[in-house]
Write a protein that holds these residues in place. Structure first.
Motif, PDB file in Angstrom:
ATOM      1  N   ILE A 110      11.721  -6.249 -12.900  1.00  0.00           N
ATOM      2  CA  ILE A 110      12.359  -5.067 -13.494  1.00  0.00           C
ATOM      3  C   ILE A 110      13.021  -4.234 -12.402  1.00  0.00           C
ATOM      4  O   ILE A 110      14.169  -3.802 -12.541  1.00  0.00           O
ATOM      5  CB  ILE A 110      11.335  -4.235 -14.293  1.00  0.00           C
ATOM      6  N   PHE A 111      12.311  -4.025 -11.289  1.00  0.00           N
ATOM      7  CA  PHE A 111      12.889  -3.269 -10.174  1.00  0.00           C
ATOM      8  C   PHE A 111      14.116  -3.985  -9.617  1.00  0.00           C
ATOM      9  O   PHE A 111      15.124  -3.345  -9.294  1.00  0.00           O
ATOM     10  CB  PHE A 111      11.842  -3.070  -9.077  1.00  0.00           C
ATOM     11  N   GLY A 112      14.048  -5.305  -9.496  1.00  0.00           N
ATOM     12  CA  GLY A 112      15.195  -6.065  -9.016  1.00  0.00           C
ATOM     13  C   GLY A 112      16.389  -5.956  -9.942  1.00  0.00           C
ATOM     14  O   GLY A 112      17.531  -5.839  -9.499  1.00  0.00           O
ATOM     15  N   LEU A 113      16.129  -5.968 -11.252  1.00  0.00           N
ATOM     16  CA  LEU A 113      17.221  -5.844 -12.222  1.00  0.00           C
ATOM     17  C   LEU A 113      17.859  -4.459 -12.161  1.00  0.00           C
ATOM     18  O   LEU A 113      19.089  -4.338 -12.169  1.00  0.00           O
ATOM     19  CB  LEU A 113      16.679  -6.125 -13.627  1.00  0.00           C
ATOM     20  N   VAL A 114      17.029  -3.426 -12.074  1.00  0.00           N
ATOM     21  CA  VAL A 114      17.558  -2.066 -11.953  1.00  0.00           C
ATOM     22  C   VAL A 114      18.351  -1.924 -10.660  1.00  0.00           C
ATOM     23  O   VAL A 114      19.450  -1.343 -10.641  1.00  0.00           O
ATOM     24  CB  VAL A 114      16.410  -1.029 -12.026  1.00  0.00           C
ATOM     25  N   THR A 115      17.809  -2.465  -9.562  1.00  0.00           N
ATOM     26  CA  THR A 115      18.511  -2.410  -8.281  1.00  0.00           C
ATOM     27  C   THR A 115      19.833  -3.162  -8.337  1.00  0.00           C
ATOM     28  O   THR A 115      20.835  -2.717  -7.767  1.00  0.00           O
ATOM     29  CB  THR A 115      17.621  -2.968  -7.162  1.00  0.00           C
ATOM     30  N   LEU A 145      22.345  -8.727  -3.277  1.00  0.00           N
ATOM     31  CA  LEU A 145      21.690  -9.972  -2.863  1.00  0.00           C
ATOM     32  C   LEU A 145      20.177  -9.797  -2.750  1.00  0.00           C
ATOM     33  O   LEU A 145      19.405 -10.674  -3.154  1.00  0.00           O
ATOM     34  CB  LEU A 145      22.273 -10.460  -1.537  1.00  0.00           C
ATOM     35  N   SER A 146      19.748  -8.661  -2.223  1.00  0.00           N
ATOM     36  CA  SER A 146      18.309  -8.384  -2.125  1.00  0.00           C
ATOM     37  C   SER A 146      17.684  -8.294  -3.511  1.00  0.00           C
ATOM     38  O   SER A 146      16.565  -8.780  -3.731  1.00  0.00           O
ATOM     39  CB  SER A 146      18.068  -7.087  -1.359  1.00  0.00           C
ATOM     40  N   ALA A 147      18.397  -7.679  -4.451  1.00  0.00           N
ATOM     41  CA  ALA A 147      17.889  -7.569  -5.815  1.00  0.00           C
ATOM     42  C   ALA A 147      17.783  -8.941  -6.475  1.00  0.00           C
ATOM     43  O   ALA A 147      16.806  -9.221  -7.183  1.00  0.00           O
ATOM     44  CB  ALA A 147      18.798  -6.658  -6.638  1.00  0.00           C
ATOM     45  N   ILE A 148      18.757  -9.805  -6.231  1.00  0.00           N
ATOM     46  CA  ILE A 148      18.717 -11.159  -6.808  1.00  0.00           C
ATOM     47  C   ILE A 148      17.530 -11.942  -6.259  1.00  0.00           C
ATOM     48  O   ILE A 148      16.833 -12.632  -7.003  1.00  0.00           O
ATOM     49  CB  ILE A 148      20.059 -11.886  -6.561  1.00  0.00           C
ATOM     50  N   VAL A 149      17.273 -11.813  -4.961  1.00  0.00           N
ATOM     51  CA  VAL A 149      16.110 -12.482  -4.372  1.00  0.00           C
ATOM     52  C   VAL A 149      14.824 -11.955  -4.999  1.00  0.00           C
ATOM     53  O   VAL A 149      13.906 -12.721  -5.302  1.00  0.00           O
ATOM     54  CB  VAL A 149      16.092 -12.299  -2.837  1.00  0.00           C
ATOM     55  N   LEU A 150      14.752 -10.651  -5.238  1.00  0.00           N
ATOM     56  CA  LEU A 150      13.570 -10.062  -5.855  1.00  0.00           C
ATOM     57  C   LEU A 150      13.386 -10.531  -7.296  1.00  0.00           C
ATOM     58  O   LEU A 150      12.255 -10.723  -7.745  1.00  0.00           O
ATOM     59  CB  LEU A 150      13.677  -8.531  -5.815  1.00  0.00           C
ATOM     60  N   ILE A 151      14.484 -10.747  -8.003  1.00  0.00           N
ATOM     61  CA  ILE A 151      14.394 -11.240  -9.379  1.00  0.00           C
ATOM     62  C   ILE A 151      13.949 -12.703  -9.396  1.00  0.00           C
ATOM     63  O   ILE A 151      13.095 -13.098 -10.188  1.00  0.00           O
ATOM     64  CB  ILE A 151      15.751 -11.075 -10.106  1.00  0.00           C
ATOM     65  N   ILE A 152      14.520 -13.506  -8.502  1.00  0.00           N
ATOM     66  CA  ILE A 152      14.219 -14.936  -8.486  1.00  0.00           C
ATOM     67  C   ILE A 152      12.818 -15.223  -7.946  1.00  0.00           C
ATOM     68  O   ILE A 152      12.087 -16.043  -8.492  1.00  0.00           O
ATOM     69  CB  ILE A 152      15.279 -15.696  -7.654  1.00  0.00           C
ATOM     70  N   LYS A 153      12.423 -14.529  -6.895  1.00  0.00           N
ATOM     71  CA  LYS A 153      11.131 -14.803  -6.259  1.00  0.00           C
ATOM     72  C   LYS A 153      10.328 -13.511  -6.124  1.00  0.00           C
ATOM     73  O   LYS A 153      10.231 -12.950  -5.034  1.00  0.00           O
ATOM     74  CB  LYS A 153      11.362 -15.430  -4.891  1.00  0.00           C
TER      75      LYS A 153
END
Length: 145
Positions: A6-11, A49-57
């Motif tokens: 959720i944080f990654g998506l918001v970011t 890019l950091s948010a995508i990494v957080l969403i994926i992993k």
């Protein structure tokens, strides 16, 4: 795990909005290669890019900070917002000394060294930005000079 996604998506949404707003910045024909438009876009791309990494992993077992840490973060955000609003009317040195002193106190917890660090940072950064980098900063409020 869900909280990280959720944080990654918001970011990711905030980063995309930041990139979109950075594309609206007007540049002059004498702008340098990494000018007023490219640098914010670069920051937005890194955040996305950091948010995508957080969403994926995501972290399998994220540890949320304690209430005291949230309070310290809130104080830091309030100090930095107040700092941004105080720069124009009070000049660079006074708001920088106060903000750096408060943030330093949050780190060390000792008042006298924090005040010295705030004053030293304010004067040192003013000298660096004004004379080494050539920025046109106002040191003190206009009525004081």
């Amino acid at each position: 795990m869900a909280s990280d996604r959720i944080f990654g998506l918001v970011t990711l949404f905030v980063a995309l909005a930041y990139i979109a707003s950075a594309t609206q910045i007007q540049t002059s024909f004498l702008a340098d290669p990494v000018g007023s438009k490219s640098f914010p876009i670069l920051i937005g791309v890194v955040a996305a890019l950091s948010a995508i990494v957080l969403i994926i992993k995501p972290d399998p077992d994220p540890a949320w900070p304690q209430v005291r840490t949230w309070a310290a973060l809130l104080v830091a955000v309030v100090v930095l917002v107040a700092y941004a609003y105080a720069l124009k009317p009070l000049g660079f040195v006074i708001p920088t000394a106060i903000a750096a002193g408060i943030l330093s106190y949050q780190i060390s917890g000792r008042a006298a060294p924090s005040a010295i660090a705030g004053a030293g940072l304010a004067v040192g950064l003013f000298v660096l930005f004004r004379f080494a980098l050539g920025l046109s900063l106002v040191a003190l409020p206009k009525g004081w000079i």
